[in-house]
Design a protein around this motif. Structure first.
Motif, PDB file in Angstrom:
ATOM      1  N   UNK A  10      21.665  15.939   6.860  1.00 42.61           N
ATOM      2  CA  UNK A  10      20.766  14.927   6.305  1.00 42.61           C
ATOM      3  C   UNK A  10      20.259  14.036   7.438  1.00 42.61           C
ATOM      4  N   UNK A  11      18.960  13.916   7.547  1.00 44.61           N
ATOM      5  CA  UNK A  11      18.366  13.064   8.577  1.00 44.61           C
ATOM      6  C   UNK A  11      17.496  11.982   7.945  1.00 44.61           C
ATOM      7  N   UNK A  12      17.755  10.791   8.339  1.00 45.55           N
ATOM      8  CA  UNK A  12      16.860   9.688   7.952  1.00 45.55           C
ATOM      9  C   UNK A  12      15.719   9.631   8.966  1.00 45.55           C
ATOM     10  N   UNK A  13      14.497   9.722   8.471  1.00 47.87           N
ATOM     11  CA  UNK A  13      13.316   9.738   9.342  1.00 47.87           C
ATOM     12  C   UNK A  13      12.397   8.570   8.969  1.00 47.87           C
ATOM     13  N   UNK A  14      12.065   7.764   9.957  1.00 52.62           N
ATOM     14  CA  UNK A  14      11.188   6.615   9.713  1.00 52.62           C
ATOM     15  C   UNK A  14       9.742   6.999   9.965  1.00 52.62           C
ATOM     16  N   UNK A  15       8.861   6.502   9.152  1.00 54.53           N
ATOM     17  CA  UNK A  15       7.430   6.711   9.376  1.00 54.53           C
ATOM     18  C   UNK A  15       6.811   5.324   9.543  1.00 54.53           C
ATOM     19  N   UNK A  16       6.402   5.026  10.787  1.00 56.88           N
ATOM     20  CA  UNK A  16       5.935   3.680  11.083  1.00 56.88           C
ATOM     21  C   UNK A  16       4.559   3.706  11.758  1.00 56.88           C
ATOM     22  N   UNK A  17       3.902   2.574  11.714  1.00 52.30           N
ATOM     23  CA  UNK A  17       2.546   2.459  12.254  1.00 52.30           C
ATOM     24  C   UNK A  17       1.792   1.426  11.428  1.00 52.30           C
ATOM     25  N   UNK A  18       0.612   1.052  11.922  1.00 51.84           N
ATOM     26  CA  UNK A  18      -0.163   0.000  11.262  1.00 51.84           C
ATOM     27  C   UNK A  18      -0.602   0.401   9.855  1.00 51.84           C
ATOM     28  N   UNK A  19      -1.031  -0.581   9.111  1.00 53.02           N
ATOM     29  CA  UNK A  19      -1.491  -0.332   7.747  1.00 53.02           C
ATOM     30  C   UNK A  19      -2.750   0.549   7.772  1.00 53.02           C
ATOM     31  N   UNK A  20      -2.793   1.514   6.876  1.00 48.30           N
ATOM     32  CA  UNK A  20      -4.003   2.326   6.722  1.00 48.30           C
ATOM     33  C   UNK A  20      -4.109   3.523   7.651  1.00 48.30           C
ATOM     34  N   UNK A  21      -3.126   3.738   8.517  1.00 48.22           N
ATOM     35  CA  UNK A  21      -3.230   4.856   9.470  1.00 48.22           C
ATOM     36  C   UNK A  21      -2.952   6.207   8.809  1.00 48.22           C
ATOM     37  N   UNK A  22      -2.308   6.168   7.635  1.00 48.83           N
ATOM     38  CA  UNK A  22      -2.066   7.419   6.899  1.00 48.83           C
ATOM     39  C   UNK A  22      -0.596   7.798   6.764  1.00 48.83           C
ATOM     40  N   UNK A  23       0.289   6.828   6.882  1.00 46.06           N
ATOM     41  CA  UNK A  23       1.737   7.125   6.790  1.00 46.06           C
ATOM     42  C   UNK A  23       2.106   7.755   5.451  1.00 46.06           C
ATOM     43  N   UNK A  24       1.682   7.090   4.367  1.00 46.62           N
ATOM     44  CA  UNK A  24       2.007   7.607   3.035  1.00 46.62           C
ATOM     45  C   UNK A  24       1.385   8.979   2.822  1.00 46.62           C
ATOM     46  N   UNK A  25       0.165   9.145   3.345  1.00 49.06           N
ATOM     47  CA  UNK A  25      -0.533  10.418   3.165  1.00 49.06           C
ATOM     48  C   UNK A  25       0.164  11.540   3.922  1.00 49.06           C
ATOM     49  N   UNK A  26       0.706  11.236   5.090  1.00 51.47           N
ATOM     50  CA  UNK A  26       1.418  12.255   5.862  1.00 51.47           C
ATOM     51  C   UNK A  26       2.701  12.667   5.142  1.00 51.47           C
ATOM     52  N   UNK A  27       3.386  11.699   4.601  1.00 44.06           N
ATOM     53  CA  UNK A  27       4.603  12.018   3.850  1.00 44.06           C
ATOM     54  C   UNK A  27       4.252  12.854   2.624  1.00 44.06           C
ATOM     55  N   UNK A  28       3.206  12.440   1.926  1.00 45.18           N
ATOM     56  CA  UNK A  28       2.787  13.179   0.724  1.00 45.18           C
ATOM     57  C   UNK A  28       2.414  14.618   1.081  1.00 45.18           C
ATOM     58  N   UNK A  29       1.700  14.774   2.178  1.00 46.78           N
ATOM     59  CA  UNK A  29       1.296  16.108   2.636  1.00 46.78           C
ATOM     60  C   UNK A  29       2.520  16.952   3.005  1.00 46.78           C
ATOM     61  N   UNK A  30       3.411  16.364   3.770  1.00 46.40           N
ATOM     62  CA  UNK A  30       4.557  17.129   4.293  1.00 46.40           C
ATOM     63  C   UNK A  30       5.576  17.443   3.197  1.00 46.40           C
ATOM     64  N   UNK A  31       5.814  16.470   2.331  1.00 46.81           N
ATOM     65  CA  UNK A  31       6.849  16.640   1.319  1.00 46.81           C
ATOM     66  C   UNK A  31       6.321  17.369   0.087  1.00 46.81           C
ATOM     67  N   UNK A  32       5.105  17.009  -0.340  1.00 50.46           N
ATOM     68  CA  UNK A  32       4.587  17.566  -1.600  1.00 50.46           C
ATOM     69  C   UNK A  32       3.388  18.470  -1.408  1.00 50.46           C
ATOM     70  N   UNK A  33       3.001  18.694  -0.141  1.00 48.82           N
ATOM     71  CA  UNK A  33       1.855  19.556   0.173  1.00 48.82           C
ATOM     72  C   UNK A  33       0.606  19.131  -0.584  1.00 48.82           C
ATOM     73  N   UNK A  34       0.384  17.843  -0.581  1.00 50.99           N
ATOM     74  CA  UNK A  34      -0.708  17.310  -1.384  1.00 50.99           C
ATOM     75  C   UNK A  34      -1.442  16.220  -0.604  1.00 50.99           C
ATOM     76  N   UNK A  35      -2.629  15.886  -1.049  1.00 49.40           N
ATOM     77  CA  UNK A  35      -3.369  14.756  -0.494  1.00 49.40           C
ATOM     78  C   UNK A  35      -4.111  14.085  -1.626  1.00 49.40           C
ATOM     79  N   UNK A  36      -4.190  12.762  -1.572  1.00 45.74           N
ATOM     80  CA  UNK A  36      -4.938  12.035  -2.581  1.00 45.74           C
ATOM     81  C   UNK A  36      -5.613  10.844  -1.924  1.00 45.74           C
ATOM     82  N   UNK A  37      -6.886  10.616  -2.242  1.00 50.89           N
ATOM     83  CA  UNK A  37      -7.606   9.493  -1.633  1.00 50.89           C
ATOM     84  C   UNK A  37      -7.003   8.156  -2.051  1.00 50.89           C
ATOM     85  N   UNK A  38      -6.385   8.126  -3.186  1.00 54.04           N
ATOM     86  CA  UNK A  38      -5.923   6.827  -3.671  1.00 54.04           C
ATOM     87  C   UNK A  38      -4.443   6.773  -4.019  1.00 54.04           C
ATOM     88  N   UNK A  39      -3.688   7.621  -3.339  1.00 52.87           N
ATOM     89  CA  UNK A  39      -2.242   7.573  -3.519  1.00 52.87           C
ATOM     90  C   UNK A  39      -1.684   6.340  -2.817  1.00 52.87           C
TER      91      UNK A  39
END
Ligand code: GDP
Length: 177
Positions: A10-39
């Motif tokens: 089990x690895x804890x992985x941090x996703x950091x960076x300024x607001x709006x750079x796409x952190x949530x979108x990268x996680x959504x893509x990697x974990x759920x293989x998905x993308x959403x403009x308004x997720x």
């Protein structure tokens, strides 16, 4: 009978960076293989778990920690960083201030968590939104100066290099304990 020896990591992985750079979108893509403009995850720290069958004997579980909504301080508390084994530091290639933000985030990370050996935890730089602009500049020197393992141009939107960057990080996390 023969039993294979299975390892579960089990690895804890941090996703950091300024607001709006796409952190949530990268996680959504990697974990759920998905993308959403308004997720948008709820405010606070958002978690996502991805399971990777690393090899026939090893299952790797990645627990992503997104700082959703806390970015304006450009730093996080030690509690957030505690026991992290890896980090994705994200910037938006169309936003140069987020690139400066990336080195600030990396400094904050390294000041608050390290491996038992004292080395920085494995961290990968993501130049995200590469679908919106031409080639990013060469970031090899920046990575060396800021002790990143390496960098990838990514697009969470067009699914470019997100899987590759994740695998690269896992490979390095598997080497350090
Ligand atoms: P966060 O604040 O860092 O978590 O960023 P979000 O994941 O919420 O993304 C901010 C905005 O950028 C959203 O409108 C996303 O749809 C968009 N976005 C994220 N990744 C990409 C990408 O790779 N390409 C493009 N064109 N837009 C992206």
């Amino acid at each position: 009978s023969y039993m294979s020896i299975c390892t579960d990591r089990l690895f804890k992985v941090l996703v950091i960076g300024d607001v709006g750079v796409g952190k949530s979108s990268i996680i959504l893509r990697y974990v759920k293989r998905d993308f959403s403009e308004n997720y948008k995850p709820s405010i606070g720290v958002d978690f996502a778990l991805k399971t990777v069958e690393w090899d026939p004997n090893t299952v790797v579980r990645l627990q992503f920690w997104d700082i959703a909504g806390q970015e304006r301080f450009k730093k996080m508390s030690r509690v957030f960083y505690k026991a992290a084994m890896g980090a994705l530091v994200v910037f938006d290639i169309t936003d140069s201030s987020s690139f400066e933000g990336a080195s600030e985030w990396k400094r904050d990370l390294d000041s608050k968590v390290c491996l038992n050996s004292g080395c920085p935890i494995p961290a990968v730089l993501l130049a995200n939104k590469c679908d919106l602009a031409g080639q990013a500049r060469d970031l090899d020197k920046f990575c060396k100066d800021n002790s990143f393992l390496g960098w990838f141009e990514t697009s969470a939107k067009d699914n470019i290099n997100v899987e590759e960057a994740g695998a690269f990080l896992v490979k390095h996390m598997m080497r350090c304990d």
